[in-house]
Motif scaffolding. Structure first.
Motif, PDB file in Angstrom:
ATOM      1  N   ARG A   9      10.525   3.389  13.174  1.00  0.00           N
ATOM      2  CA  ARG A   9       9.011   3.924  13.277  1.00  0.00           C
ATOM      3  C   ARG A   9       9.032   5.489  13.015  1.00  0.00           C
ATOM      4  O   ARG A   9       8.143   5.936  12.357  1.00  0.00           O
ATOM      5  CB  ARG A   9       8.607   3.583  14.611  1.00  0.00           C
ATOM      6  N   PHE A  33       6.386  -3.719  -1.922  1.00  0.00           N
ATOM      7  CA  PHE A  33       5.990  -2.248  -2.413  1.00  0.00           C
ATOM      8  C   PHE A  33       6.404  -1.215  -1.400  1.00  0.00           C
ATOM      9  O   PHE A  33       6.478  -1.351  -0.308  1.00  0.00           O
ATOM     10  CB  PHE A  33       4.395  -2.496  -2.409  1.00  0.00           C
ATOM     11  N   TYR A  35       4.542   2.656  -0.326  1.00  0.00           N
ATOM     12  CA  TYR A  35       3.718   3.584  -0.558  1.00  0.00           C
ATOM     13  C   TYR A  35       3.971   4.668   0.374  1.00  0.00           C
ATOM     14  O   TYR A  35       4.578   4.650   1.596  1.00  0.00           O
ATOM     15  CB  TYR A  35       2.217   3.092  -0.011  1.00  0.00           C
ATOM     16  N   GLN A  37       1.478   7.443   2.761  1.00  0.00           N
ATOM     17  CA  GLN A  37       0.305   7.595   3.192  1.00  0.00           C
ATOM     18  C   GLN A  37      -0.048   9.134   3.698  1.00  0.00           C
ATOM     19  O   GLN A  37       0.831   9.507   4.560  1.00  0.00           O
ATOM     20  CB  GLN A  37      -0.167   6.777   4.349  1.00  0.00           C
ATOM     21  N   GLY A  42      -5.205   8.984   1.064  1.00  0.00           N
ATOM     22  CA  GLY A  42      -4.935   7.538   0.958  1.00  0.00           C
ATOM     23  C   GLY A  42      -3.534   6.906   0.588  1.00  0.00           C
ATOM     24  O   GLY A  42      -2.715   7.720   1.202  1.00  0.00           O
ATOM     25  N   LEU A  43      -3.689   5.701   0.326  1.00  0.00           N
ATOM     26  CA  LEU A  43      -2.111   5.310   0.006  1.00  0.00           C
ATOM     27  C   LEU A  43      -1.772   5.409  -1.444  1.00  0.00           C
ATOM     28  O   LEU A  43      -2.677   5.182  -2.363  1.00  0.00           O
ATOM     29  CB  LEU A  43      -1.920   3.820   0.485  1.00  0.00           C
ATOM     30  N   LEU A  90       4.881   3.431   4.156  1.00  0.00           N
ATOM     31  CA  LEU A  90       4.362   2.042   4.315  1.00  0.00           C
ATOM     32  C   LEU A  90       5.043   0.985   3.094  1.00  0.00           C
ATOM     33  O   LEU A  90       5.110   1.370   2.105  1.00  0.00           O
ATOM     34  CB  LEU A  90       2.851   1.836   4.184  1.00  0.00           C
ATOM     35  N   TYR A 100      -1.979  -8.017   0.321  1.00  0.00           N
ATOM     36  CA  TYR A 100      -0.697  -7.731   0.873  1.00  0.00           C
ATOM     37  C   TYR A 100      -0.483  -7.583   2.332  1.00  0.00           C
ATOM     38  O   TYR A 100      -1.430  -7.366   2.979  1.00  0.00           O
ATOM     39  CB  TYR A 100      -0.575  -6.140   0.371  1.00  0.00           C
ATOM     40  N   PHE A 102       1.386  -5.496   5.237  1.00  0.00           N
ATOM     41  CA  PHE A 102       1.930  -4.158   5.720  1.00  0.00           C
ATOM     42  C   PHE A 102       2.735  -4.153   6.705  1.00  0.00           C
ATOM     43  O   PHE A 102       2.498  -4.695   7.796  1.00  0.00           O
ATOM     44  CB  PHE A 102       1.141  -3.091   5.531  1.00  0.00           C
ATOM     45  N   GLY A 103       4.023  -3.377   6.710  1.00  0.00           N
ATOM     46  CA  GLY A 103       4.545  -3.152   7.798  1.00  0.00           C
ATOM     47  C   GLY A 103       4.047  -1.896   8.723  1.00  0.00           C
ATOM     48  O   GLY A 103       2.927  -1.549   8.390  1.00  0.00           O
ATOM     49  N   SER A 104       4.668  -1.876   9.793  1.00  0.00           N
ATOM     50  CA  SER A 104       4.171  -0.730  10.643  1.00  0.00           C
ATOM     51  C   SER A 104       4.101   0.722  10.278  1.00  0.00           C
ATOM     52  O   SER A 104       3.452   1.740  10.654  1.00  0.00           O
ATOM     53  CB  SER A 104       4.423  -0.693  12.122  1.00  0.00           C
TER      54      SER A 104
ATOM     55  N   GLY B 105      -8.020   3.696  -2.247  1.00  0.00           N
ATOM     56  CA  GLY B 105      -9.097   5.044  -2.223  1.00  0.00           C
ATOM     57  C   GLY B 105      -8.352   5.622  -1.142  1.00  0.00           C
ATOM     58  O   GLY B 105      -7.384   5.626  -0.287  1.00  0.00           O
ATOM     59  N   ALA B 106      -9.016   6.951  -1.282  1.00  0.00           N
ATOM     60  CA  ALA B 106      -8.308   7.941  -0.115  1.00  0.00           C
ATOM     61  C   ALA B 106      -8.492   7.725   1.394  1.00  0.00           C
ATOM     62  O   ALA B 106      -8.092   8.303   2.175  1.00  0.00           O
ATOM     63  CB  ALA B 106      -9.037   9.424  -0.286  1.00  0.00           C
TER      64      ALA B 106
END
Lengths: 111, 114
Positions: A9, A33, A35, A37, A42-43, A90, A100, A102-104, B105-106
């Motif tokens: 974490r 995937f 990402y 953040q 955003g991501l 992420l 999708y 997502f993980g934490s 998006g952001a």
């Protein structure tokens, strides 16, 4: 429910270290995937994989690599961590892209 | 690749006010559209999605979104917000031919005052 588990974490690493972020999903999804953040951005997609040993670059792959040796596991590697890689990371998985999961997240701080 | 714009960075509302968050995308082909929510300290959760059919999509927790193809928009709405809706909201898009490339998006931070 699909579960996407990220191994850590919170992580604090030193500049220049090699960093491994691990992600495991339990629903036999082909697609995975990574990402990052960041506030106001955003991501942003780093890398994705649509099959074992397959990988594709996303929008910001520089400074990162990935590994997918097994279907359920997708690892993100920071070859030489830098302070501008401090971020929330992420992982996500999907079946044919229909939403999708997502993980934490892993909050990485590079000092 | 497709891209997404969310023009509202931070929205502050009082409870019971109506909500509309803007989302525009740029891609000329078929798209799939999503809204995700991230409550403080929690992971991203899918609110709703559009693939085809009725352009008015209803999601969880009373949210809905309308796909307007001519405006390249997919705005999120809720008639009456609650304090518990305080969160960050992300619009996302994948191209119809390649669902392996979701772009976000952001984000819009929503604060609902009690």
């Amino acid at each position: 429910d699909v579960k996407v588990t990220q191994s850590s974490r919170y992580l604090v690493k030193r500049t220049g270290e090699k960093v491994f972020l691990e992600c495991v999903q339990d629903m036999d999804h082909e697609n995975m995937f990574w990402y990052r953040q960041d506030p106001g951005l955003g991501l942003r997609l780093i890398y994705f994989s649509y099959d074992v040993k397959m990988k594709e670059k996303g929008d910001i792959p520089e400074g990162y690599s990935v590994s997918r040796e097994k279907k359920e596991r997708f690892s993100l590697i920071l070859e030489s961590a830098s302070t501008n890689q401090t971020s929330m990371y992420l992982c996500a998985s999907s079946f044919a892209g229909y939403g999708y999961t997502f993980g934490s997240g892993t909050r990485l701080t590079v000092v | 690749a497709q891209s997404v714009s969310q023009h509202n960075h931070h929205v502050i509302l009082s409870e019971a006010a109506s909500l509309e968050l803007g989302c525009n995308y740029s891609y000329g082909g078929t798209v799939n559209l999503f809204w995700y929510v991230q409550y403080p300290g929690q992971h991203l959760q899918l609110l709703l999605k559009y693939f085809s059919g009725d352009p008015l999509v209803k999601g969880i927790k009373g949210f809905e979104a309308e796909f307007i193809k001519s405006k390249f928009s997919f705005n999120l709405r809720k008639p009456s917000v609650q304090w518990s809706d305080t969160a960050e909201y992300f619009c996302a898009v994948t191209s119809g031919n390649n669902n392996n490339d979701m772009r976000f998006g952001a984000g819009t931070r929503l604060t609902v005052k009690p």
